[in-house]
Motif scaffolding. Structure first.
Motif, PDB file in Angstrom:
ATOM      1  N   SER A 180       0.793  -1.320  -0.010  1.00 58.98           N
ATOM      2  CA  SER A 180       0.064   0.193  -0.254  1.00 58.98           C
ATOM      3  C   SER A 180       0.734   1.335  -0.073  1.00 58.98           C
ATOM      4  CB  SER A 180      -0.865   0.085   1.248  1.00 58.98           C
ATOM      5  OG  SER A 180      -2.062   0.821   1.034  1.00 58.98           O
ATOM      6  N   SER A 204      -0.013  -4.330  -3.545  1.00 60.20           N
ATOM      7  CA  SER A 204      -1.073  -3.413  -3.579  1.00 60.20           C
ATOM      8  C   SER A 204      -0.645  -1.962  -3.848  1.00 60.20           C
ATOM      9  CB  SER A 204      -1.792  -3.360  -2.058  1.00 60.20           C
ATOM     10  OG  SER A 204      -1.954  -4.851  -1.803  1.00 60.20           O
ATOM     11  N   PHE A 217     -13.654   6.447   1.196  1.00 60.32           N
ATOM     12  CA  PHE A 217     -12.889   5.113   1.463  1.00 60.32           C
ATOM     13  C   PHE A 217     -13.827   3.926   2.280  1.00 60.32           C
ATOM     14  CE2 PHE A 217      -9.589   2.345   3.723  1.00 60.32           C
ATOM     15  CZ  PHE A 217      -8.708   2.243   2.429  1.00 60.32           C
ATOM     16  N   THR A 218     -14.188   4.303   3.397  1.00 62.12           N
ATOM     17  CA  THR A 218     -15.070   3.295   4.136  1.00 62.12           C
ATOM     18  C   THR A 218     -16.309   2.699   3.419  1.00 62.12           C
ATOM     19  OG1 THR A 218     -14.264   4.172   6.103  1.00 62.12           O
ATOM     20  CG2 THR A 218     -16.117   2.875   6.240  1.00 62.12           C
ATOM     21  N   ASN A 220     -16.788   2.714   0.011  1.00 62.13           N
ATOM     22  CA  ASN A 220     -16.404   1.867  -0.835  1.00 62.13           C
ATOM     23  C   ASN A 220     -15.961   0.533  -0.507  1.00 62.13           C
ATOM     24  OD1 ASN A 220     -16.503   4.047  -2.813  1.00 62.13           O
ATOM     25  ND2 ASN A 220     -14.508   4.585  -2.871  1.00 62.13           N
ATOM     26  N   HIS A 221     -15.361   0.372   0.578  1.00 60.44           N
ATOM     27  CA  HIS A 221     -15.122  -0.923   1.314  1.00 60.44           C
ATOM     28  C   HIS A 221     -16.530  -1.520   1.665  1.00 60.44           C
ATOM     29  CE1 HIS A 221     -10.903  -0.131   1.457  1.00 60.44           C
ATOM     30  NE2 HIS A 221     -10.846  -1.135   2.130  1.00 60.44           N
ATOM     31  N   ASP A 222     -17.404  -0.868   2.195  1.00 63.44           N
ATOM     32  CA  ASP A 222     -18.677  -1.462   2.496  1.00 63.44           C
ATOM     33  C   ASP A 222     -19.586  -1.892   1.343  1.00 63.44           C
ATOM     34  OD1 ASP A 222     -21.178  -1.657   4.287  1.00 63.44           O
ATOM     35  OD2 ASP A 222     -22.010  -0.391   3.049  1.00 63.44           O
ATOM     36  N   GLY A 225     -17.655  -5.132  -0.061  1.00 59.43           N
ATOM     37  CA  GLY A 225     -17.940  -6.112   0.969  1.00 59.43           C
ATOM     38  C   GLY A 225     -19.275  -6.700   0.731  1.00 59.43           C
TER      39      GLY A 225
END
Length: 230
Positions: A180, A204, A217-218, A220-222, A225
């Motif tokens: 990252s 990554s 960011f969060t 997009n992860h949700d 997922g």
């Protein structure tokens, strides 16, 4: 990322690295690893100016023929994130010592902090809430002033290159592994030390000019997922 070092730097004398036994896992009681707090210039273009401390931890292996340097994610992630995988790295039989450097300003490397906002008695304890961010930034500004601008990827890349230079044994091979933000750090390192490492792994990838941590960011992860669970 500042560009002032592209033309090369007279880094002055060789860095002094003094190793001492330490726990492989932070807070542990063992002495399986070695740690060193190395004084490096705050600004490599000013080798006689202010210095800061950069922490390294390493795990030695028998008959080592080289080293691998693990660069953490972030920005702001601690090198201790790799403590859980170093033994598996060592068990591969690759005969390389494993180094976990801490990025300047992070963890045990002259950490940028705001004691009041991060105190146990603050709103969320060590974690900042939205109302504490401005106060934390003001505290760091008061402590560091213009020197805060020296905690950059470029200066950290110089730290890495000079630390490798100071610890490398004759004929050793050197490998750098970044994950990252660690790949962003490794990119800058390669610009400043293009011929030093025998190999660099970018895991990554965080591409220069395109690497950012957006506010969604969060979210997009949700979303990803949710798709995976479906």
């Amino acid at each position: 990322m500042d560009a002032g070092l592209d033309a090369g730097v007279d880094a002055g004398s060789t860095l002094v690295v003094q190793w001492a036994a330490c726990a492989l896992y932070t807070g542990g009681q063992d002495s399986d690893a070695e740690c060193a707090d190395v004084q490096v210039p705050l600004r490599w273009e000013e080798p006689q100016g202010r210095h800061i401390s950069v922490r390294m931890k390493r795990l030695r292996v028998p008959n080592a023929r080289g080293s691998v340097w693990l660069l953490q994610r972030g920005p702001g992630g601690s090198g201790t994130v790799f403590e859980g995988v170093v033994t598996s790295f060592a068990s591969r039989g690759d005969n390389v010592d494993i180094y976990m450097p801490e990025h300047r300003g992070v963890g045990a490397s002259t950490r940028l902090s705001c004691p009041v906002q991060e105190s146990p008695d603050s709103g969320m304890g060590f974690v900042l809430d939205d109302n504490e961010v401005a106060g934390c930034l003001a505290a760091m500004e008061q402590q560091w002033g213009e020197d805060a601008k020296a905690f950059t990827t470029t200066q950290a890349a110089m730290d890495l290159g000079r630390l490798i230079e100071a610890t490398r044994r004759p004929a050793d091979k050197v490998f750098v592994y970044g994950v990252s933000y660690g790949t962003y750090w490794a990119h800058r390192y390669l610009q400043l030390f293009p011929d030093q490492a025998n190999g660099v792994v970018l895991d990554s990838i965080c591409s220069p000019g395109q690497c950012q941590l957006p506010m969604d960011f969060t979210r997009n992860h949700d979303r990803i997922g949710g798709l995976l669970l479906e």
